[in-house]
Enzyme design. Structure first.
Site, PDB file in Angstrom:
ATOM      1  N   GLU A 226     -66.014 -38.493 -30.535  1.00  0.00           N
ATOM      2  CA  GLU A 226     -65.828 -39.871 -30.064  1.00  0.00           C
ATOM      3  C   GLU A 226     -65.400 -40.747 -31.242  1.00  0.00           C
ATOM      4  O   GLU A 226     -64.524 -41.572 -31.134  1.00  0.00           O
ATOM      5  CB  GLU A 226     -67.112 -40.419 -29.426  1.00  0.00           C
ATOM      6  CG  GLU A 226     -66.938 -41.864 -28.938  1.00  0.00           C
ATOM      7  CD  GLU A 226     -68.126 -42.451 -28.189  1.00  0.00           C
ATOM      8  OE1 GLU A 226     -68.966 -41.688 -27.674  1.00  0.00           O
ATOM      9  OE2 GLU A 226     -68.219 -43.683 -28.128  1.00  0.00           O
ATOM     10  N   ARG A 304     -78.922 -47.666 -26.752  1.00  0.00           N
ATOM     11  CA  ARG A 304     -79.221 -46.863 -25.561  1.00  0.00           C
ATOM     12  C   ARG A 304     -80.615 -46.224 -25.675  1.00  0.00           C
ATOM     13  O   ARG A 304     -81.316 -46.054 -24.681  1.00  0.00           O
ATOM     14  CB  ARG A 304     -78.141 -45.811 -25.317  1.00  0.00           C
ATOM     15  CG  ARG A 304     -78.183 -45.213 -23.936  1.00  0.00           C
ATOM     16  CD  ARG A 304     -77.002 -44.293 -23.650  1.00  0.00           C
ATOM     17  NE  ARG A 304     -75.825 -44.978 -23.161  1.00  0.00           N
ATOM     18  CZ  ARG A 304     -75.616 -45.314 -21.886  1.00  0.00           C
ATOM     19  NH1 ARG A 304     -76.507 -45.011 -20.960  1.00  0.00           N
ATOM     20  NH2 ARG A 304     -74.519 -45.942 -21.522  1.00  0.00           N
ATOM     21  N   GLU A 706     -73.421 -36.886 -18.712  1.00  0.00           N
ATOM     22  CA  GLU A 706     -74.563 -36.885 -19.623  1.00  0.00           C
ATOM     23  C   GLU A 706     -75.935 -36.713 -18.966  1.00  0.00           C
ATOM     24  O   GLU A 706     -76.809 -36.069 -19.549  1.00  0.00           O
ATOM     25  CB  GLU A 706     -74.567 -38.183 -20.439  1.00  0.00           C
ATOM     26  CG  GLU A 706     -73.379 -38.298 -21.356  1.00  0.00           C
ATOM     27  CD  GLU A 706     -73.310 -39.655 -22.022  1.00  0.00           C
ATOM     28  OE1 GLU A 706     -73.056 -40.646 -21.312  1.00  0.00           O
ATOM     29  OE2 GLU A 706     -73.538 -39.729 -23.232  1.00  0.00           O
TER      30      GLU A 706
HETATM   31  N1  LUZ Z   1     -70.334 -44.416 -26.259  1.00  0.00           N
HETATM   32  C1  LUZ Z   1     -70.261 -45.729 -26.522  1.00  0.00           C
HETATM   33  C2  LUZ Z   1     -71.228 -43.931 -25.402  1.00  0.00           C
HETATM   34  O1  LUZ Z   1     -69.445 -46.128 -27.337  1.00  0.00           O
HETATM   35  N2  LUZ Z   1     -71.091 -46.575 -25.885  1.00  0.00           N
HETATM   36  C3  LUZ Z   1     -72.019 -46.161 -24.988  1.00  0.00           C
HETATM   37  O2  LUZ Z   1     -72.757 -46.976 -24.432  1.00  0.00           O
HETATM   38  C4  LUZ Z   1     -72.102 -44.782 -24.740  1.00  0.00           C
HETATM   39  N3  LUZ Z   1     -73.011 -44.303 -23.897  1.00  0.00           N
HETATM   40  C5  LUZ Z   1     -73.081 -42.992 -23.706  1.00  0.00           C
HETATM   41  C6  LUZ Z   1     -72.202 -42.155 -24.370  1.00  0.00           C
HETATM   42  N4  LUZ Z   1     -71.289 -42.616 -25.193  1.00  0.00           N
HETATM   43 MO1  MOS Z   2     -70.285 -39.307 -25.498  1.00  0.00          MO
HETATM   44  S1  MOS Z   2     -72.084 -39.085 -26.355  1.00  0.00           S
HETATM   45  O1  MOS Z   2     -70.362 -39.860 -24.034  1.00  0.00           O
HETATM   46  O2  MOS Z   2     -68.973 -39.151 -26.427  1.00  0.00           O
END
Ligand code: LUZ
Ligand code: MOS
Length: 754
Positions: A226, A304, A706
Site C-alpha cells: 500500500e 483503526r 479484511e
Molecule cells: N488504508 C488506509 C487502510 O489508508 N486507511 C484505512 O483506513 C485503511 N483501513 C484498512 C486497510 N487499509
Molecule cells: Mo490494506 S491493510 O487494506 O492495504
C-alpha cells in the site's frame, strides 16, 4: 463465473512486472543496506562497486534531483539514508549493472563507516525515551474512572502482540522505462499507483503528468504494497531517468523481508471491570504501537486500532489511549486489518482472563456483551442492525456449540497428555478508509463495435479478484456474458487520483463507479432501440445478450444493439465516479461516522494440544459471515478462507524475532514459519448469512477482504482454552503468537530452566 485469472495462475502464464518481455538494454538495480540498526554515517564508499564487471552506476541520497524525503502522511523517510541510519539494512546506496548478479556483487563491494548508536526495538522503551511519532491519542466514552468501584471484578493485564511478515509470493519489484521528452513509464507492483506516481514526480522533480504508472497485477499485497512499493519504484525511476535506460529492481526474499515493514507489533495494558452477572461495565486499554523508524501509515493504522478496540461488544465506559512509538526497525505498515486485529486482541484477552476469574465459559461472557442494534461506539457511530448477533447465534446453533462443549469436556476428562479447546470470535469491522477523502472510486468502460467490453478501474488486482468482480458487475448491468468482457491494467493515464486498493473498499468504490459508467452507456443505447421499436426506453432490458421489450424478447441482440448505437453516434464509452455518501470523521475529536457500514461474522475454532511436546493442531474452523449478496461465490469464499488462514498464522506460528541490536533474525522462509495447507484444518466450513442485502455495496454486496483475518484470533484462544485444562496459566504478560514453544512454556509454568 470463476476468478478470471485462475487458468493463467495455475498454468504459470500470468505475467508480473519482470515476466513481460524485457526492453533492450534493460539494467538491473540492487540495494546496499545498512550493516547496523542505528548510527551516524561517517563515510560511504561506492567506488569499489564501480570496478565490479558489469556495474554501471551507483546512486546515494546526494544523487536525488528532487525531494529526497518521501511519505504519504509525513515526508520523513529518506529514499536513501541521509547522514544517519535508523534500521538494519536501511537502503544506503543503489548499484546499477547490466545483470542482476553483477548489481548484487556491486553492493557487496560497497563500504561504509558508521558510528553505532544504541538501537531501540521495544515500543515501551521508545515511549520512555520520548521517541514518539505523534502525541498520545485518547478516545473516551462514559466515565471509566468512577465506575471501577462499582465493579464486582476488576482485572488488569499486559499484552505482547507480535507483528507479521506479509509474505506475498511476489516480492517488491518495479521496471521504469524512460520515454520521449523526459517522460517516464513505470510498471510497479504497487497497491497505490497514484501515490507511486506522485512520489516519483516529487523525487525526480518533474510534474505528475510526465509519470505514467501501470499495474497489471500483484502476486499478493496484503497491505505490504500500500505504501512500501513506492520507494522501490522511485529508485528504479531515478536510475532510469539519470541513465536514460530502462531499469528494473526485483528484491530477493531476504532483502524484501529485511528492508520492508510488517504488521505493527504492539505492547498493551488493559483493565476490565465486570458485574458478577458478567456484564462488562468498563474497559481501558493503552496501546504502545511499534511503528518502526518512520511514520509511513502508522497514524491511520493506530486510528483503526482505537476504533476497533471494543470490537463487537457493547461497553458503556471506555478509555483508549494510543501512541505510535519510534523504534529502530523498518517502518511498520498496512497489513490486512490495518490495526484492527491489534485493537481487538486485548479485549479478547481481557475476556479470557475475566472468564477464569468469574469461573464461567469465555463464550458465555462474550455472548452476554455482544453489541446489538442501536449501540453507539466510542467514536460516535451507531450499530444500525442486528446482523452481528445473528452471525453469533447462527454459529452457536449451526455448529452445535453445546455438543462441542460436552464432547470437549469428555475428551479432556479421559486424556491426560492431550487436551482439546475451542473459542469463538465475533468480528465487527468498519468499512471505509478512516481518511474520508480516500473513499472515492473511478471506472472507465469501453464498448467496442464487435460487442466486446473493456473495463479499467482504480482497483489493483492482487489476487483478491477485483478484476473478476468488475467483469461480473459489467456483465450483470449490461446483461451479457462475462466472456465478452476484459479488465485492463490499472493505469494513471486512464484513471487519475486513484485511492490505494486497501481498506477492503476496492470492490465497493470501483464497483459502484463501474455501475454508474455502464448505466450511462446503457441509457444511450436504450434510446436508440426505443426509437426503433417505438416503445419507452424504460421498458428495454437486456438478458443473456438478448434485447427485451417488457417481457418480450425482440429480434435484437447485444452486438446489433452496439452497432446500431455506434452508427447513431451514441457514446459507447463512459467514465463513472463514486464517493459513498454520509461518512465523515473528525480525527482530532475522534468523532463521527467514519464507516459506510460494518462487515460482520463469527468464527469458531477447535484445537488439540499435545501436552508433552507443546505442539498443537487446529482441528476445525467454522465461520458464519455476512457478505450481503456476494458477487462471485468462489471469489468471496477465497477471501474468507485466505483471511482466516492468514489470521491463524499471525496468532500461532508466525514469529518475528529481532536481535537486541535490531537485526531481524527471522529473515527467510527457513526461519519464519507460515501456516501451510497441512496446518489448516480439514474441517473448514464457511457459511454466509442468507437473504441479506447491503444497499451500500455494488449489487448488494459487502466488503470481504479484511474482516475474515480477525477470525484467526479464535485459534489463539482455542489453544489457550486447551492449555487451561492442563495447567493454570497466569503469566505476567500475555504473549501472542502462541508458538509451540510458547505453548510449552504455558503448559509447564513452573519448569526450572538451567
Ligand atoms: N488504508 C488506509 C487502510 O489508508 N486507511 C484505512 O483506513 C485503511 N483501513 C484498512 C486497510 N487499509
Ligand atoms: Mo490494506 S491493510 O487494506 O492495504
Amino acid at each position: 463465473m470463476r476468478h478470471c485469472d485462475s487458468e493463467l495462475h495455475v498454468s504459470g502464464r500470468s505475467e508480473y512486472v519482470d515476466d513481460v518481455a524485457p526492453p533492450a538494454n534493460l539494467l538491473h538495480a540492487a540495494i546496499f543496506g545498512s550493516p547496523v540498526a542505528h548510527g551516524i554515517i561517517r563515510s560511504l564508499d561506492t567506488s569499489k562497486a564501480l570496478e565490479v564487471p558489469g556495474v554501471i552506476a551507483a546512486f546515494t541520497f546526494d544523487d536525488i534531483p528532487g525531494e529526497g524525503y518521501i511519505g504519504q502522511i509525513v515526508a520523513d523517510e529518506p529514499l536513501f539514508a541521509d547522514k544517519k541510519v535508523v534500521f538494519h539494512n536501511q537502503p544506503i546506496a543503489m548499484i546499477i549493472a547490466n545483470s542482476h548478479e553483477a548489481a548484487r556483487k556491486g553492493t557487496l563491494a560497497c563500504s561504509t563507516k558508521i558510528e553505532e548508536l544504541p538501537a531501540i526495538t521495544c515500543p515501551r522503551e521508545a515511549f520512555k525515551q520520548g521517541e514518539i511519532l505523534q502525541e498520545l491519542r485518547v478516545f473516551e466514552k462514559g466515565d471509566v474512572d468512577s465506575i471501577w468501584d462499582s465493579c464486582d471484578h476488576v482485572i488488569t493485564g499486559k499484552v505482547d502482540l507480535g507483528g507479521q511478515e506479509h509474505m506475498y509470493l511476489e516480492t517488491n519489484r518495479c521496471r521504469a522505462v524512460p520515454m520521449e521528452d523526459g517522460q517516464i513509464k513505470v510498471f510497479s507492483s504497487t497497491q497505490s499507483p497514484s501515490a507511486t506516481q506522485k512520489t516519483i514526480a516529487s523525487v525526480l522533480g518533474i510534474p505528475m503528468n510526465k509519470v505514467e504508472v501501470d499495474v497489471k497485477r500483484l502476486g499478493g499485497g496484503f497491505g505490504g504494497k500500500e505504501d512500501q512499493a513506492t520507494q522501490w519504484a522511485c529508485m528504479a525511476a531515478l536510475a532510469a531517468r539519470s541513465l536514460n535506460k530502462p531499469v528494473q529492481i526485483v528484491l530477493n526474499r531476504v532483502d524484501d523481508m529485511q528492508m520492508t515493514g510488517k504488521r505493527h507489533p504492539y505492547k498493551q495494558d488493559f483493565k476490565i471491570g465486570l458485574t458478577k452477572e458478567g456484564k462488562i461495565l468498563a474497559f481501558e486499554v493503552d496501546h504502545y504501537q511499534n511503528s518502526g523508524a518512520f511514520m509511513d501509515l502508522s497514524n491511520p493504522v493506530l486510528e483503526r486500532t482505537c476504533l476497533h478496540s471494543t470490537n463487537s461488544y457493547a461497553i458503556e465506559n471506555v478509555r483508549i489511549r494510543a501512541v505510535p512509538c519510534r523504534t529502530n526497525l523498518p517502518s511498520n505498515t498496512a497489513y490486512r486489518g490495518f490495526g484492527g486485529p491489534q485493537g481487538m486482541f486485548p479485549l479478547e484477552a481481557a475476556i479470557a482472563e475475566a472468564a477464569k476469574e468469574l469461573c464461567v465459559e469465555r463464550d458465555w461472557l462474550q455472548s452476554q456483551n455482544i453489541a446489538q442494534g442501536g449501540y453507539t461506539f466510542h467514536y460516535g457511530q451507531n450499530l444500525e442492525d442486528n446482523r452481528l448477533k445473528q452471525t453469533w447465534d447462527q454459529a452457536v446453533a449451526d455448529f452445535d456449540l453445546e455438543g462441542l462443549r460436552s464432547r470437549t469436556k469428555e475428551y479432556n476428562d479421559t486424556h491426560t497428555m492431550s487436551k482439546k479447546g475451542f473459542a469463538l470470535m465475533p468480528v465487527c469491522f468498519g468499512i471505509s478508509f478512516t481518511k474520508t477523502f480516500l473513499n472515492q472510486g473511478s471506472s472507465l468502460v469501453h464498448v467496442y463495435t464487435d460487442g466486446t467490453v473493456n473495463v479499467t478501474t482504480g482497483g489493483i488486482e492482487m489476487g483478491q479478484g477485483i478484476s473478476s468482480n468488475m467483469i461480473a458487475i459489467c456483465s450483470r448491468i449490461f446483461g451479457i456474458n462475462h466472456e465478452r468482457i476484459r479488465c485492463n491494467s490499472t493505469n494513471t493515464s486512464r484513471i487519475a487520483n486513484i485511492s490505494p486498493s486497501a481498506a477492503s473498499a476496492t470492490s465497493d468504490l470501483n464497483g459502484n463507479a463501474t455501475i454508474i459508467a455502464c448505466r450511462e452507456i446503457l441509457s444511450g443505447m436504450k434510446k436508440v432501440v426505443a426509437k426503433e421499436l417505438k416503445c419507452d426506453a424504460s421498458e428495454i432490458s437486456i438478458k443473456d445478450g438478448q434485447v427485451y421489450c417488457g417481457e418480450n424478447a425482440t429480434e435484437l441482440d447485444w452486438n446489433t444493439l452496439v452497432l446500431k448505437s455506434y452508427f447513431s453516434r451514441v457514446q459507447l464509452m463512459a467514465h463513472g465516479f463514486y464517493a459513498p455518501p454520509n461518512i465523515s470523521f473528525d480525527p482530532i475529536k475522534g468523532w463521527g461516522r467514519p464507516f459506510h457500514y460494518y462487515t460482520y461474522g463469527t468464527c469458531l475454532v477447535e484445537a488439540t494440544v499435545d501436552c508433552l511436546r507443546g505442539t498443537y493442531s487446529i482441528d476445525a474452523a467454522k465461520v458464519v459471515h455476512d457478505l450481503g449478496r456476494g458477487i462471485i461465490p468462489t471469489v468471496d469464499l477465497g477471501q474468507v478462507e485466505g483471511g482466516l488462514a492468514q489470521g491463524i498464522g499471525w496468532v500461532t506460528l508466525e514469529e518475528l524475532k529481532y536481535a537486541d541490536d535490531g537485526r531481524l533474525l527471522s529473515f527467510a522462509l527457513s526461519n519464519y514459519k507460515c501456516p501451510d495447507g497441512d496446518f489448516l484444518p480439514d474441517d473448514l466450513e464457511v457459511k454466509f448469512l442468507e437473504n441479506v442485502d447491503n444497499p451500500g455495496g455494488p449489487l448488494g454486496s459487502k466488503a470481504v477482504g479484511e474482516p475474515p483475518f480477525m477470525y484467526g484470533i479464535a485459534a489463539y484462544f482455542a489453544i489457550r482454552n486447551a492449555i487451561d485444562s492442563f495447567s493454570s496459566t497466569n503469566e505476567d504478560e500475555i504473549k501472542c503468537p502462541m508458538t509451540p514453544e510458547q505453548t510449552l512454556h504455558l503448559l509447564y509454568p513452573n519448569f526450572e530452566y538451567d
